[in-house]
Motif scaffolding. Structure first.
Motif, PDB file in Angstrom:
ATOM      1  N   SER A  64     -10.245  -3.595  -3.295  1.00  0.00           N
ATOM      2  CA  SER A  64      -8.844  -3.827  -3.648  1.00  0.00           C
ATOM      3  C   SER A  64      -8.699  -4.084  -5.146  1.00  0.00           C
ATOM      4  CB  SER A  64      -8.308  -5.020  -2.846  1.00  0.00           C
ATOM      5  OG  SER A  64      -6.973  -5.303  -3.187  1.00  0.00           O
TER       6      SER A  64
ATOM      7  N   GLY B 293       0.263   1.579   6.985  1.00  0.00           N
ATOM      8  CA  GLY B 293       0.420   1.065   5.631  1.00  0.00           C
ATOM      9  C   GLY B 293       1.224  -0.214   5.694  1.00  0.00           C
ATOM     10  N   SER B 294       1.482  -0.799   4.547  1.00  0.00           N
ATOM     11  CA  SER B 294       2.111  -2.119   4.501  1.00  0.00           C
ATOM     12  C   SER B 294       3.551  -2.133   4.995  1.00  0.00           C
ATOM     13  CB  SER B 294       2.052  -2.671   3.081  1.00  0.00           C
ATOM     14  OG  SER B 294       2.641  -1.763   2.159  1.00  0.00           O
TER      15      SER B 294
ATOM     16  N   PRO C 246      -2.930   2.210  -4.226  1.00  0.00           N
ATOM     17  CA  PRO C 246      -3.342   1.124  -3.320  1.00  0.00           C
ATOM     18  C   PRO C 246      -3.347   1.612  -1.872  1.00  0.00           C
ATOM     19  CG  PRO C 246      -1.034   0.835  -3.906  1.00  0.00           C
ATOM     20  CD  PRO C 246      -1.513   2.052  -4.671  1.00  0.00           C
ATOM     21  N   TYR C 247      -4.389   2.292  -1.491  1.00  0.00           N
ATOM     22  CA  TYR C 247      -4.450   2.930  -0.176  1.00  0.00           C
ATOM     23  C   TYR C 247      -4.563   1.894   0.946  1.00  0.00           C
ATOM     24  CZ  TYR C 247      -5.228   7.185  -2.836  1.00  0.00           C
ATOM     25  OH  TYR C 247      -5.083   8.230  -3.712  1.00  0.00           O
ATOM     26  N   PRO C 248      -4.071   2.223   2.131  1.00  0.00           N
ATOM     27  CA  PRO C 248      -4.252   1.334   3.283  1.00  0.00           C
ATOM     28  C   PRO C 248      -5.737   1.122   3.582  1.00  0.00           C
ATOM     29  CG  PRO C 248      -2.613   3.021   3.762  1.00  0.00           C
ATOM     30  CD  PRO C 248      -3.271   3.412   2.467  1.00  0.00           C
TER      31      PRO C 248
ATOM     32  N   THR D 129       0.832  -1.206   0.000  1.00  0.00           N
ATOM     33  CA  THR D 129       0.000   0.000   0.000  1.00  0.00           C
ATOM     34  C   THR D 129       0.863   1.251   0.000  1.00  0.00           C
ATOM     35  OG1 THR D 129      -0.090   0.356   2.406  1.00  0.00           O
ATOM     36  CG2 THR D 129      -1.635  -1.252   1.480  1.00  0.00           C
TER      37      THR D 129
END
Length: 670
Positions: free
Chosen positions: A239, A42-43, A249-251, A31
Motif C-alpha cells: 500500500s 473496491g472501496s 491504489p488497486y483493490p 481504491t
C-alpha cells in the motif's frame, strides 16, 4: 527494574503511516474499482468473499456441483485452477453449465507456470489470477548474482511473455489478480531482495508496472504467506509503495495461505486478514482452510461482517501523530522483566476463573494442570496456563508450582498467606495506595483502560519497578484503541510489561476465535504484548465456563504470532484441483501421529506449486509430486522422492528419528 535501552522513535516514523487512512478511526482505504463480470470490487463496494474449488478441473459436473455449494454458502467469486490448456478450455464448459442452472457468479482462473493457459482462460472467464513468481520463471531454488544489465534483461523477458495476456484482458474486459505468494518468489527476486516482504512487493510491482504501461488497470493485487506476520507486513508495504510510485491504489485481495484446519487455521487466518481489515485494507477475502471450500465462506463472512457498521459504533480514539513502531518490520516492544513477564520471556497465558466455581484440583484440568492422586503430584501438559485470575474468590487449595494466582486487591489484602499470589489493582486503588504513602514492594498487576492513562498515574508508572499492566477496552474498534494505549505508554517511556485482557460478549465460539485472533494477534504481530487473558460472556454478561477453549485459543494466538511455540505447527494448503492426494485425510493422519512434537513445523502441500517455498520455515515437508507419490523434505531440501503415499508418513517419522527430533508420544493429559 532495568530497561536495556531507552525508547527511541524511528526516524522514518515521524508522521502517520502511508499504508492506512487512519490507525484510530475505521476508514476503508480508497481504491480503484474493478469489474469482474457483473461483480464490482473496491472501496466503493462491500468487501467480497470468495473461495476455490478442490475438484479436478476436468471433472466438469464435480466442479459445477462444488461451485454451487460454494455459491449457496455465500461465495461471490469462484476460483478454479487451470494448470494447462486443457483445464483452461474446460472452464468454458463449467461456466456454461453453471449458467444453464441459473448461476452467474464470476469465475477466476488460477494460473501457475503456463502463460498459454492464462491467455486462453482470459477469453473464457471473467478473471485470471497469475503468480508473478512463476508466470515467466521456472523455480530452480538457485541464488544468482545478477548484474544490473542482466536484471534488466530479465525484466524485458518478463514483459515479452506477459504483454500478450495483458492485451487479451483489455480486449475481453477480463479482470486480473497479480497474486504474489511468499513461497514461490522467483530466483531473480530472491537473489536481490531475499525471502522478504520487500521481495514479495517488488515481485508484484514488476508485473504491475507493465500493466500500467499498457494502460490496463482492471487489477486486484494480493500478498499471501502462511506466516501472518510476513503477510501483514507485505500488504502494508505494498500500500505504501503504490503511493510512493504514484501507481493506482488497486483493490487488495487478502488471505493467509496454507493456514491449516480447525481452530488453528481460523486463528492464523483471522490474525492476518483481520489485522489488515482493522486498518481499512482489504476489498476481497479468501480464508484458506484444509476443509471443503464451502466451509471457508462462513468464516470469511464472519470476519468481514464485523466492519459493516464499525464507523458508526466505534468510540472516538485520539489520533496518532507519531508512531513508535516500524509497521513493515517486526520488533518486539522493549520492556523491563517483572516476575516472568516482559524482557526476553515468552508471553504468558492467564486463565480467568473470577466468576467460575473452583473447589478441587480437577477444576484445573481445562487449563492444562492435572493432579495425580496416586503419586500426590501435579502434571502439566504443553498448554498449561501460567497464571489463574480468581478475582474475589481465591482458590481454596495449594496450586501446583507451575501455576500462580492473581487476586483482586481488596480480597488479597485480607489473606493471611499471600505467598505465590499477586494483587490486581484498579487505577483508583493504585493511586490511593501511592498517595497514602504505602509502597508496593512486590509484583502487582494494575488494570487500565486508555481513559485511565492521564495525569499523575503516568509519572507513578514510570517509577514503579514491580508493576505489570493489564489493559482492556470496551470500544468496538478494540484493536485500534489497545494499540493506541501501547503507543501512549511508549510516548511516556513506560516500559512495564503489558497483558492484554480481551472479552467477547457472545455465545459464538467462531466469533470469539476470529475476533480474539484479530484484536490480540494484531497487536502481537507488531511486537505489542507480554501476555493474554481471554474471557467470554453470554449476552447477559455472565462469564461462560469454557476455560479449556479459551486457554487453547490463547496459546493458539501466541503460536500463530510466532511469539510462543507450544505445539506442533502444520502449514497445510487448502487443496485445489492440482492436489495429488486426499489432503484432508492425510493432514488428519499426520496430525494424529505427530501432534505431540512441540515446536516442530510440518508442511503438508498438495502439489509442487507453492510447496517448498511456503515451507520456508518448516522443519519437514510432505509434498505431492505425482498421483499418490510424495516427496519428503528436510527444510527446503528434498531428501526422498516418489515415496508411495501409503508409506510416506512412516518414512517421514523415520526421517525425524534420524535427525534426533522424534520422540514417542506419552499418555495424553486432557
Amino acid at each position: 527494574m532495568q530497561v536495556k535501552s531507552e525508547f527511541q522513535m524511528p526516524d522514518s516514523m515521524a508522521a502517520g503511516p502511508s499504508y492506512s487512512q487512519s490507525l484510530t478511526s475505521y476508514t476503508r482505504r480508497p481504491t480503484t474499482q474493478v469489474r469482474v463480470g457483473d461483480l464490482w470490487m473496491g472501496s466503493d463496494y462491500p468487501i467480497r468473499v470468495q473461495s476455490m474449488t478442490t475438484v479436478d478441473t476436468m471433472d466438469t459436473l464435480g466442479s459445477v456441483e462444488q461451485s454451487i455449494r460454494m455459491i449457496e454458502a455465500g461465495c461471490e467469486l469462484v476460483r478454479i485452477t487451470a494448470p494447462s490448456v486443457k483445464e483452461a478450455q474446460n472452464l468454458d464448459n463449467i461456466r456454461k453449465e453453471l449458467n444453464r442452472r441459473g448461476y452467474h457468479t464470476p469465475i477466476c482462473a488460477d494460473i501457475h507456470f503456463t502463460p498459454n493457459a492464462a491467455e486462453l482462460a482470459a477469453r473464457l472467464v471473467e478473471k485470471v489470477r497469475i503468480n508473478p513468481g512463476n508466470y515467466a520463471d521456472k523455480k530452480r531454488f538457485e541464488i544468482i548474482d545478477y548484474t544490473e544489465q542482466a536484471y534488466q534483461d530479465e525484466i524485458q523477458r518478463i514483459r515479452d511473455k506477459f504483454i500478450p495476456l495483458v492485451r487479451i484482458c483489455k480486449e475481453y474486459g477480463t479482470a486480473m489478480r497479480i497474486g504474489t505468494n511468499h513461497g514461490s518468489l522467483s530466483d531473480r527476486i530472491m537473489s536481490r531482495y531475499g525471502d522478504t516482504p520487500v521481495g514479495m512487493v517488488e515481485s508484484a510491482l514488476e508485473f504491475l508496472r507493465i500493466c500500467e504501461d499498457e494502460n490496463f488497470t482492471n487489477i486486484v493485487i494480493s500478498m499471501k504467506s502462511s506466516n501472518p506476520q510476513v503477510m501483514v507486513e507485505a500488504y502494508r508495504l505494498l500500500s505504501k509503495k503504490l503511493q510512493e510510485e504514484k501507481l493506482n491504489p488497486y483493490p487488495l485481495h487478502l488471505g493467509v495461505t496454507e493456514a491449516g484446519e480447525g481452530e488453528d487455521g481460523r486463528t492464523k487466518s483471522a490474525m492476518g486478514i483481520g489485522t489488515l481489515l482493522e486498518d481499512g485494507l482489504g476489498d476481497t477475502v479468501r480464508v484458506s482452510l484444509t476443509e471443503d471450500p464451502e466451509f471457508e465462506i462462513p468464516v470469511a463472512r464472519t470476519l468481514v461482517d464485523r466492519y459493516n457498521n464499525r464507523s458508526e459504533t466505534a468510540s472516538f480514539i485520539e489520533p496518532i501523530d507519531v508512531i513508535p513502531i516500524d509497521p513493515y518490520s517486526y520488533s518486539r516492544r522493549i520492556t523491563a522483566e517483572v516476575e516472568n513477564f516482559g524482557g526476553k520471556n515468552v508471553p504468558r497465558v492467564i486463565a480467568d476463573f473470577s466468576q467460575i466455581d473452583i473447589s478441587e484440583p480437577a477444576d484445573l484440568q481445562p487449563i492444562g494442570h492435572f493432579y495425580l492422586p496416586a503419586t500426590d503430584k501435579w502434571a502439566m501438559n504443553d498448554l498449561g496456563a501460567d497464571y489463574i485470575y480468581s478475582g474475589a474468590r481465591p482458590v481454596p487449595f495449594m496450586l501446583p508450582n507451575g501455576l500462580k494466582e492473581i487476586i483482586d486487591y481488596t480480597t488479597w489484602n485480607t489473606l493471611k498467606d499471600q505467598s505465590r499470589t499477586y494483587p490486581l489493582l484498579t487505577k483508583e486503588e493504585y493511586l490511593i495506595t501511592i498517595l497514602s504513602g504505602s509502597v508496593l514492594q512486590a509484583t502487582h498487576f494494575i488494570k487500565l483502560q486508555i481513559s485511565d492513562c492521564e495525569g499523575d498515574i503516568l509519572n507513578y508508572l514510570q517509577e514503579d519497578p514491580y508493576a505489570i499492566l493489564v489493559i482492556e477496552t470496551k470500544n468496538t474498534h478494540a484493536m485500534a484503541e489497545l494499540r493506541r494505549l501501547f503507543f501512549k505508554l511508549a510516548q511516556h517511556r513506560i516500559h512495564l510489561p503489558v497483558v492484554t485482557q480481551w472479552t467477547q460478549h457472545s455465545d459464538s465460539v467462531d466469533q470469539t476465535t476470529l475476533y480474539a485472533a484479530t484484536d490480540c494477534g494484531g497487536l502481537l504481530v507488531d511486537g505489542l504484548g507480554d501476555g493474554l487473558l481471554l474471557k467470554q460472556t453470554d449476552s447477559a454478561g455472565h462469564q461462560k465456563n469454557n476455560a479449556k477453549f479459551l486457554n487453547s485459543l490463547a496459546f493458539g494466538i501466541l503460536q500463530a504470532a510466532r511469539t510462543r511455540m507450544s505445539k506442533t505447527e502444520y502449514i497445510s494448503c487448502p487443496s485445489c484441483g492440482r492436489t495429488l492426494f486426499d489432503l484432508q485425510d492425510t493432514t488428519a493422519r499426520i496430525r494424529q501421529r505427530t501432534d505431540h512434537l512441540k515446536g516442530i513445523k510440518i508442511g503438508i502441500m498438495g502439489c509442487i506449486v507453492n510447496g517448498p517455498g511456503e515451507m520456508a520455515d518448516a522443519d519437514y515437508g510432505y509434498v505431492g509430486m505425482g498421483v499418490n507419490k510424495i516427496a519428503l523434505y528436510r527444510g527446503q531440501e528434498v531428501v526422498k522422492r516418489s515415496v508411495p503415499a501409503d508409506r510416506a508418513l512412516d518414512e517421514l517419522i523415520e526421517l525425524m528419528r534420524e535427525d534426533g527430533v522424534w520422540k514417542e508420544p506419552e499418555a495424553v493429559l486432557e
